[in-house]
Write a protein that holds these residues in place. Structure first.
Motif, PDB file in Angstrom:
ATOM      1  N   PHE A 157       0.853  -1.191   0.000  1.00  0.00           N
ATOM      2  CA  PHE A 157       0.000   0.000   0.000  1.00  0.00           C
ATOM      3  C   PHE A 157       0.882   1.232   0.000  1.00  0.00           C
ATOM      4  CE2 PHE A 157      -3.178  -2.950   1.696  1.00  0.00           C
ATOM      5  CZ  PHE A 157      -4.349  -2.504   1.110  1.00  0.00           C
ATOM      6  N   TRP A 158       0.521   2.243  -0.778  1.00  0.00           N
ATOM      7  CA  TRP A 158       1.187   3.543  -0.761  1.00  0.00           C
ATOM      8  C   TRP A 158       0.123   4.596  -0.512  1.00  0.00           C
ATOM      9  CZ3 TRP A 158       6.470   4.322  -1.341  1.00  0.00           C
ATOM     10  CH2 TRP A 158       7.223   3.179  -1.675  1.00  0.00           C
ATOM     11  N   VAL A 159       0.278   5.328   0.598  1.00  0.00           N
ATOM     12  CA  VAL A 159      -0.718   6.314   1.030  1.00  0.00           C
ATOM     13  C   VAL A 159      -0.167   7.711   0.793  1.00  0.00           C
ATOM     14  CG1 VAL A 159      -2.003   7.233   2.982  1.00  0.00           C
ATOM     15  CG2 VAL A 159      -1.682   4.768   2.739  1.00  0.00           C
ATOM     16  N   ARG A 160      -0.970   8.544   0.119  1.00  0.00           N
ATOM     17  CA  ARG A 160      -0.575   9.942  -0.134  1.00  0.00           C
ATOM     18  C   ARG A 160      -1.260  10.845   0.887  1.00  0.00           C
ATOM     19  NH1 ARG A 160      -2.029  14.637  -2.772  1.00  0.00           N
ATOM     20  NH2 ARG A 160      -0.424  15.629  -4.093  1.00  0.00           N
ATOM     21  N   HIS A 161      -0.464  11.703   1.577  1.00  0.00           N
ATOM     22  CA  HIS A 161      -1.003  12.602   2.574  1.00  0.00           C
ATOM     23  C   HIS A 161      -1.300  13.973   1.956  1.00  0.00           C
ATOM     24  CE1 HIS A 161      -0.021   9.596   5.581  1.00  0.00           C
ATOM     25  NE2 HIS A 161       1.204   9.516   5.049  1.00  0.00           N
ATOM     26  N   ASP A 162      -2.040  14.821   2.721  1.00  0.00           N
ATOM     27  CA  ASP A 162      -2.434  16.137   2.219  1.00  0.00           C
ATOM     28  C   ASP A 162      -1.223  17.021   1.904  1.00  0.00           C
ATOM     29  OD1 ASP A 162      -5.057  15.489   2.356  1.00  0.00           O
ATOM     30  OD2 ASP A 162      -5.514  16.643   4.167  1.00  0.00           O
ATOM     31  N   ASP A 163      -0.086  16.823   2.626  1.00  0.00           N
ATOM     32  CA  ASP A 163       1.092  17.669   2.377  1.00  0.00           C
ATOM     33  C   ASP A 163       1.936  17.176   1.215  1.00  0.00           C
ATOM     34  OD1 ASP A 163       2.203  15.389   3.408  1.00  0.00           O
ATOM     35  OD2 ASP A 163       3.063  16.353   5.201  1.00  0.00           O
ATOM     36  N   GLY A 164       1.457  16.130   0.504  1.00  0.00           N
ATOM     37  CA  GLY A 164       2.175  15.593  -0.655  1.00  0.00           C
ATOM     38  C   GLY A 164       3.102  14.450  -0.311  1.00  0.00           C
ATOM     39  N   SER A 165       3.383  14.209   0.961  1.00  0.00           N
ATOM     40  CA  SER A 165       4.220  13.071   1.343  1.00  0.00           C
ATOM     41  C   SER A 165       3.434  11.773   1.224  1.00  0.00           C
ATOM     42  CB  SER A 165       4.723  13.257   2.774  1.00  0.00           C
ATOM     43  OG  SER A 165       3.635  13.250   3.692  1.00  0.00           O
ATOM     44  N   HIS A 197       3.579  -2.706   3.692  1.00  0.00           N
ATOM     45  CA  HIS A 197       3.502  -4.016   3.050  1.00  0.00           C
ATOM     46  C   HIS A 197       2.439  -4.841   3.749  1.00  0.00           C
ATOM     47  CE1 HIS A 197       4.590  -8.137   1.954  1.00  0.00           C
ATOM     48  NE2 HIS A 197       5.162  -7.601   0.868  1.00  0.00           N
ATOM     49  N   PHE A 198       1.486  -5.347   2.924  1.00  0.00           N
ATOM     50  CA  PHE A 198       0.416  -6.158   3.510  1.00  0.00           C
ATOM     51  C   PHE A 198      -0.190  -7.023   2.420  1.00  0.00           C
ATOM     52  CE2 PHE A 198      -3.970  -6.830   5.152  1.00  0.00           C
ATOM     53  CZ  PHE A 198      -3.632  -7.451   6.338  1.00  0.00           C
ATOM     54  N   GLY A 199      -0.359  -8.298   2.709  1.00  0.00           N
ATOM     55  CA  GLY A 199      -0.955  -9.223   1.759  1.00  0.00           C
ATOM     56  C   GLY A 199       0.061  -9.926   0.909  1.00  0.00           C
ATOM     57  N   PHE A 232     -11.165 -12.822   2.932  1.00  0.00           N
ATOM     58  CA  PHE A 232     -11.027 -11.425   3.315  1.00  0.00           C
ATOM     59  C   PHE A 232     -10.028 -11.362   4.474  1.00  0.00           C
ATOM     60  CE2 PHE A 232     -15.040 -11.287   1.128  1.00  0.00           C
ATOM     61  CZ  PHE A 232     -15.156 -10.006   0.607  1.00  0.00           C
ATOM     62  N   ILE A 233      -9.021 -10.466   4.391  1.00  0.00           N
ATOM     63  CA  ILE A 233      -8.028 -10.295   5.454  1.00  0.00           C
ATOM     64  C   ILE A 233      -8.075  -8.843   5.906  1.00  0.00           C
ATOM     65  CG2 ILE A 233      -5.602 -10.532   6.098  1.00  0.00           C
ATOM     66  CD1 ILE A 233      -5.271 -12.436   3.699  1.00  0.00           C
ATOM     67  N   PHE A 234      -8.314  -8.602   7.216  1.00  0.00           N
ATOM     68  CA  PHE A 234      -8.488  -7.263   7.759  1.00  0.00           C
ATOM     69  C   PHE A 234      -7.317  -6.947   8.690  1.00  0.00           C
ATOM     70  CE2 PHE A 234     -12.782  -9.236   7.491  1.00  0.00           C
ATOM     71  CZ  PHE A 234     -13.224  -8.553   6.362  1.00  0.00           C
ATOM     72  N   ARG A 235      -6.627  -5.843   8.462  1.00  0.00           N
ATOM     73  CA  ARG A 235      -5.521  -5.415   9.326  1.00  0.00           C
ATOM     74  C   ARG A 235      -6.040  -4.415  10.351  1.00  0.00           C
ATOM     75  NH1 ARG A 235      -1.610  -1.569  10.216  1.00  0.00           N
ATOM     76  NH2 ARG A 235       0.520  -2.331  10.559  1.00  0.00           N
ATOM     77  N   HIS A 236      -5.688  -4.596  11.633  1.00  0.00           N
ATOM     78  CA  HIS A 236      -6.155  -3.742  12.721  1.00  0.00           C
ATOM     79  C   HIS A 236      -5.067  -2.761  13.128  1.00  0.00           C
ATOM     80  CE1 HIS A 236      -9.616  -6.383  12.920  1.00  0.00           C
ATOM     81  NE2 HIS A 236      -8.785  -7.425  12.909  1.00  0.00           N
ATOM     82  N   ASP A 237      -5.438  -1.787  13.954  1.00  0.00           N
ATOM     83  CA  ASP A 237      -4.510  -0.709  14.314  1.00  0.00           C
ATOM     84  C   ASP A 237      -3.268  -1.217  15.054  1.00  0.00           C
ATOM     85  OD1 ASP A 237      -6.164   1.089  13.134  1.00  0.00           O
ATOM     86  OD2 ASP A 237      -6.943   1.970  14.985  1.00  0.00           O
ATOM     87  N   ASP A 238      -3.380  -2.318  15.785  1.00  0.00           N
ATOM     88  CA  ASP A 238      -2.220  -2.829  16.540  1.00  0.00           C
ATOM     89  C   ASP A 238      -1.316  -3.732  15.710  1.00  0.00           C
ATOM     90  OD1 ASP A 238      -3.789  -5.046  16.238  1.00  0.00           O
ATOM     91  OD2 ASP A 238      -4.103  -5.414  18.382  1.00  0.00           O
ATOM     92  N   GLY A 239      -1.576  -3.812  14.403  1.00  0.00           N
ATOM     93  CA  GLY A 239      -0.759  -4.633  13.518  1.00  0.00           C
ATOM     94  C   GLY A 239      -1.264  -6.046  13.342  1.00  0.00           C
ATOM     95  N   SER A 240      -2.212  -6.476  14.189  1.00  0.00           N
ATOM     96  CA  SER A 240      -2.785  -7.810  14.031  1.00  0.00           C
ATOM     97  C   SER A 240      -3.749  -7.835  12.853  1.00  0.00           C
ATOM     98  CB  SER A 240      -3.504  -8.238  15.307  1.00  0.00           C
ATOM     99  OG  SER A 240      -4.628  -7.387  15.537  1.00  0.00           O
ATOM    100  N   TYR A 241      -4.178  -9.013  12.502  1.00  0.00           N
ATOM    101  CA  TYR A 241      -5.150  -9.119  11.411  1.00  0.00           C
ATOM    102  C   TYR A 241      -6.098 -10.270  11.711  1.00  0.00           C
ATOM    103  CZ  TYR A 241      -2.098 -12.915   9.748  1.00  0.00           C
ATOM    104  OH  TYR A 241      -1.360 -14.059   9.652  1.00  0.00           O
ATOM    105  N   SER A 242      -7.280 -10.213  11.063  1.00  0.00           N
ATOM    106  CA  SER A 242      -8.288 -11.271  11.168  1.00  0.00           C
ATOM    107  C   SER A 242      -8.740 -11.636   9.763  1.00  0.00           C
ATOM    108  CB  SER A 242      -9.480 -10.803  12.005  1.00  0.00           C
ATOM    109  OG  SER A 242     -10.056  -9.644  11.450  1.00  0.00           O
ATOM    110  N   THR A 243      -9.306 -12.823   9.643  1.00  0.00           N
ATOM    111  CA  THR A 243      -9.709 -13.313   8.315  1.00  0.00           C
ATOM    112  C   THR A 243     -11.126 -13.857   8.371  1.00  0.00           C
ATOM    113  OG1 THR A 243      -8.868 -15.545   8.703  1.00  0.00           O
ATOM    114  CG2 THR A 243      -7.328 -13.938   7.759  1.00  0.00           C
ATOM    115  N   VAL A 244     -11.761 -13.882   7.188  1.00  0.00           N
ATOM    116  CA  VAL A 244     -13.073 -14.492   7.042  1.00  0.00           C
ATOM    117  C   VAL A 244     -13.191 -14.974   5.600  1.00  0.00           C
ATOM    118  CG1 VAL A 244     -14.230 -12.347   6.405  1.00  0.00           C
ATOM    119  CG2 VAL A 244     -15.563 -14.186   7.405  1.00  0.00           C
ATOM    120  N   THR A 245     -13.809 -16.119   5.404  1.00  0.00           N
ATOM    121  CA  THR A 245     -14.056 -16.629   4.052  1.00  0.00           C
ATOM    122  C   THR A 245     -15.488 -16.294   3.654  1.00  0.00           C
ATOM    123  OG1 THR A 245     -14.681 -18.799   4.947  1.00  0.00           O
ATOM    124  CG2 THR A 245     -12.381 -18.489   4.306  1.00  0.00           C
ATOM    125  N   TYR A 246     -15.646 -15.887   2.377  1.00  0.00           N
ATOM    126  CA  TYR A 246     -16.975 -15.465   1.939  1.00  0.00           C
ATOM    127  C   TYR A 246     -17.000 -15.458   0.422  1.00  0.00           C
ATOM    128  CZ  TYR A 246     -21.445 -13.030   2.553  1.00  0.00           C
ATOM    129  OH  TYR A 246     -22.764 -12.700   2.589  1.00  0.00           O
TER     130      TYR A 246
END
Length: 801
Positions: free
Chosen positions: A687-695, A700-702, A736-750
């Motif tokens: 993932f690459w996230v662009r901030h309001d100040d241009g930075s 890395h995930f997935g 489906f793989i979900f990343r949480h704020d503490d760095g952990s992740y959870s999954t669900v099949t659907y």
């Protein structure tokens, strides 16, 4: 035959106004009329104009002048006693007049419960030349008390009184007393008194009681005591069970008793023994009794008491020299007073009797029944208060009835009852066309008028003996409306670029032809004749936007056209998108080659909103760019690695970011009230996230080949990362793989292989859930486990009709 009318007792009736029918409440010249209306703008301190009437009848009675009429508003109640203190003049009476509807008074004067147990509705004491008419009167004592008064008329009233439990004594409904003279009680409905309907007291002279219905009293119907010369003509006495219908008591000699019906067979108890007609010994001299119908309760009861001797039948009574034309024909009285044709009642009265009026209790003039012989030597009158009328009836009602093919049509509802001697009935439509003969009965008749306009149709029924009845109906035929056309189109087979057009045209004249141009250069489809409104199916070679034109032609050569633009999707199912577009939950839609189709309802239905933005090959993006509560749409163009953001002010923000082949990932990365753009690089799972100040910030995930998803998995009011891993084999589920704020992740099949991911808050829990879109059948399946509800499954298509 002509009717020989005789008013009779000219002294008694002169100036009394009983010889003319009392009319309903109407406006008159201000100088001769005082108005009474207890509405909001009334005033007892004014002059009783129509603009500001008196509030009470008493206020008008206190100032009325000879020759003036006090008009009392109909359909209203007035409470308290009215005491008349002012007199009219011979030929210029004072008139108190209420309203009359369907032959009965509908202006109410009620003295009951007004603080005085001996109150009356009207008191006329020591006055002369006064008429009271068209009023419904009620009081604890006599409703009308006439005392020491002359030339008084009580006409067309409905009167009850003298039966209140708080009254000092029981009283009749009407009492004429003292030195009163030339008082007339006429065409009134009088009943429900424990003493008498009408009482004429000692000392009264020249009283006339004519054409009244007197019934339902617990005592006598009419009691005349020591009042010589009283005229009692053309009345109906009924259901006066505990006393005589008519009693001349004391010295009431010189009376005239003619053309009356006296019966106790309608509702009296079987043990009732009261004699219908009683004439005291002091009242026999000079009294005339004739042309009456007298029917006791049973054959065992006496019909007459004459000078103290009882007589069971009219035949026995004739031995007194009276009642030469009296009979005991059982009067069949509909509603108590309206007779049904019968020998001995119909055309069986004396038309020369004194006190007869030109009209009966209901305002009808006399009619000669053609099938019943007249009893009197000349003329014809019926016995009792009501003159039997020919029951021939005509009624016509009309309404415009424009219909396809007949725009100038009207429909008439016609009723015709033939009556005593059937003749004929004709319906004239009022347009110069021949009249139509109408058969007896109820029927509906259509008629086509030649042109728009207002027409008066007249139904006339004519009896063989001459009487006729007419009724009219006015219909307004509107101009012929313009021909109009409209149509609907739909895609019945969603797998093909095919539509069906359903014309729905309207023409006042029959439709002859429909022409549909599908807008793709092919020859228009033409349908003819009665089946021209049938559906037409057309298949396009390729999806796109097409202008469809439908033209209708009627058999008068008039045409009308309508065009619509149809967005016909190509073979692809579309790319799903999700976002908040108003309301508490997320909405879904489909993006197809630059066309956005949004559904608000999450139910099987066509999209609610469709707009264009982007090009084929673009990827739909939804985000909150402008600090609003709702999302705005955007596209990410993988070929140029740039975002185009649609702003609320209508501008477009072009934001380059990422490399060709990247996928968009939008979220609230800076947690400052709006979303920022970002990308996911499937080749490196970054993932690459662009901030309001241009930075920008990498994460890395997935795994390579995953699809990015972004949502608030934990309900913490900011965005979190995730990925969707498509199933590699048909028997495997998607992950489906979900990343949480503490760095952990959870999954669900659907879902299954071939599904596309969608994420959003489907049920307003404040937490992002997941779902899939299945392109094969255009079906969304949204997981609702966070809300404790079943999954929401529905189908929408990327076309909008």
């Amino acid at each position: 035959m002509p009717l020989s009318r005789r008013v009779g007792l000219a002294v008694a009736i002169a100036g009394s106004a009983v010889a003319s029918t009392v009319l309903p409440f109407t406006a008159h010249a201000e100088s001769t009329v005082l108005y009474v209306d207890n509405a909001a703008n009334c005033s007892d301190k004014g002059t009783g104009t129509q603009a500001q009437p008196f509030c009470t009848i008493q206020a008008a009675a206190d100032v009325v002048e000879p020759g003036q009429t006090v008009d009392i508003v109909p359909n209203r109640y007035f409470f308290g006693q009215v005491t008349v203190k002012r007199s009219g003049q011979p030929g210029k009476p004072i008139v108190f007049r209420g309203g009359i509807t369907i032959s009965w008074p509908n202006t109410f004067v009620n003295a009951e419960g007004q603080g005085s147990a001996d109150a009356h509705a009207f008191v006329l004491d020591g006055v002369h030349d006064v008429t009271v008419s068209g009023l419904n009167l009620n009081a604890p004592q006599e409703a009308v008390l006439v005392k020491d008064s002359t030339r008084i008329s009580v006409d067309r009233t409905s009167i009850t009184g003298g039966q209140s439990s708080t009254a000092p004594q029981e009283s009749p409904n009407i009492r004429v007393t003292g030195t009163s003279a030339n008082v007339t009680v006429s065409r009134s409905r009088i009943g429900a008194s424990p003493v008498a309907g009408v009482a004429i007291d000692a000392g009264v002279t020249g009283a006339v009681v004519t054409t009244n219905y007197i019934a339902g009293t617990d005592g006598r119907g009419l009691l005349v005591t020591d009042a010589p010369g009283t005229v009692i003509v053309g009345n109906t006495f009924n259901h006066n069970c505990d006393g005589a219908d008519l009693e001349l008591a004391g010295n009431s000699a010189g009376a005239t008793v003619e053309n009356n019906i006296l019966t106790k067979q309608h509702g009296c108890p079987t043990n009732a023994t009261a004699v219908p007609l009683v004439v005291s010994a002091g009242s026999v001299q000079g009294t005339k009794v004739d042309y009456n119908t007298v029917v006791p309760l049973s054959q065992a009861s006496a019909s007459y008491s004459w000078g103290g001797t009882s007589y069971a039948t009219p035949g026995e009574f004739r031995a007194t020299g009276q009642g030469a034309h009296d009979n005991a024909v059982a009067p069949r009285l509909a509603n108590g007073y309206t007779p049904i044709a019968a020998e001995g009642l119909t055309d069986a009265a004396d038309p020369t009797a004194p006190g007869l009026l030109d009209t009966d209790l209901l305002g009808n003039e006399p009619v000669d029944h053609p099938n019943i012989a007249n009893t009197a030597p000349t003329g014809y009158r019926d016995r009792g208060a009501v003159e039997l009328q020919d029951w021939m009836r005509v009624s016509v009602r009309g309404v415009p009835y424009s219909q396809e093919g007949r725009p100038l049509n009207a429909q008439f509802t016609v009723d015709y009852s033939a009556g005593w001697t059937p003749g004929s009935a004709k319906l004239d439509f009022g347009d110069g066309s021949p009249s139509l003969t109408i058969e007896p009965g109820h029927q509906f008749i259509d008629h086509d008028y030649p042109a728009p306009g207002s027409y008066t149709a007249t139904l006339t029924g004519t009896s063989l003996t001459g009487p006729s009845r007419t009724d009219t109906a006015q219909v307004t035929i509107a101009p012929v409306p313009e021909i109009r056309t409209q149509f609907w189109w739909s895609r019945d087979d969603q797998s093909r670029a095919q539509i069906t057009v359903r014309p729905a045209s309207v023409s006042p004249w029959p439709i002859a032809r429909h022409i549909v141009d599908f807008g793709d250069g092919t020859a228009p489809a033409v349908s003819e004749g009665p089946s021209s409104t049938a559906s037409i199916t057309h298949e396009y070679g390729v999806g796109g936007s097409y202008t469809i034109t439908s033209t209708v032609v009627d058999n008068h050569g008039r045409t009308a056209s309508q065009t619509q633009t149809a967005g016909v999707p190509g073979p692809q199912a579309g790319v799903p998108f999700t976002g908040y577009f108003g309301g508490p939950t997320s909405h879904n839609g489909l993006f197809d080659n630059g066309t956005w189709a949004l559904s608000y309802h999450k139910t099987d239905w066509r999209p609610n909103s469709v707009w264009g933005f982007g090009n084929p090959g673009d990827i739909p993006v939804v985000g909150n760019w402008d600090y609003t509560c709702q999302c705005q749409h955007a596209i990410y163009r993988p070929s140029t690695a740039a975002f185009d953001l649609s702003r609320t002010d209508g501008s477009i923000s072009h934001v380059p970011f990422g490399n060709p082949g990247d996928l968009p990932a939008v979220g609230s990365w800076d947690r400052n009230g709006h979303d920022q753009v970002g990308i996911y690089r499937p080749s490196t799972a970054e993932f690459w996230v662009r901030h309001d100040d241009g930075s920008y910030t990498p994460l890395h995930f997935g795994n390579p080949g995953d699809v990015p998803i972004v949502g608030d998995w934990d309900g913490v009011h900011h965005s979190q990362f995730g990925v969707f891993r498509p199933a590699a084999n048909p028997w495997e589920p998607n992950l489906f793989i979900f990343r949480h704020d503490d760095g952990s992740y959870s999954t669900v099949t659907y879902g299954n292989q071939g599904d596309l991911p969608v994420v959003g808050d489907w049920s307003g829990t404040g937490r992002t859930s997941y779902g899939i879109f299945r392109p094969a059948n255009h079906q969304f399946t949204l997981n609702n486990s966070y809300a404790g509800r079943a999954d929401n499954v529905y189908t929408i298509y990327n076309n909008y009709n």
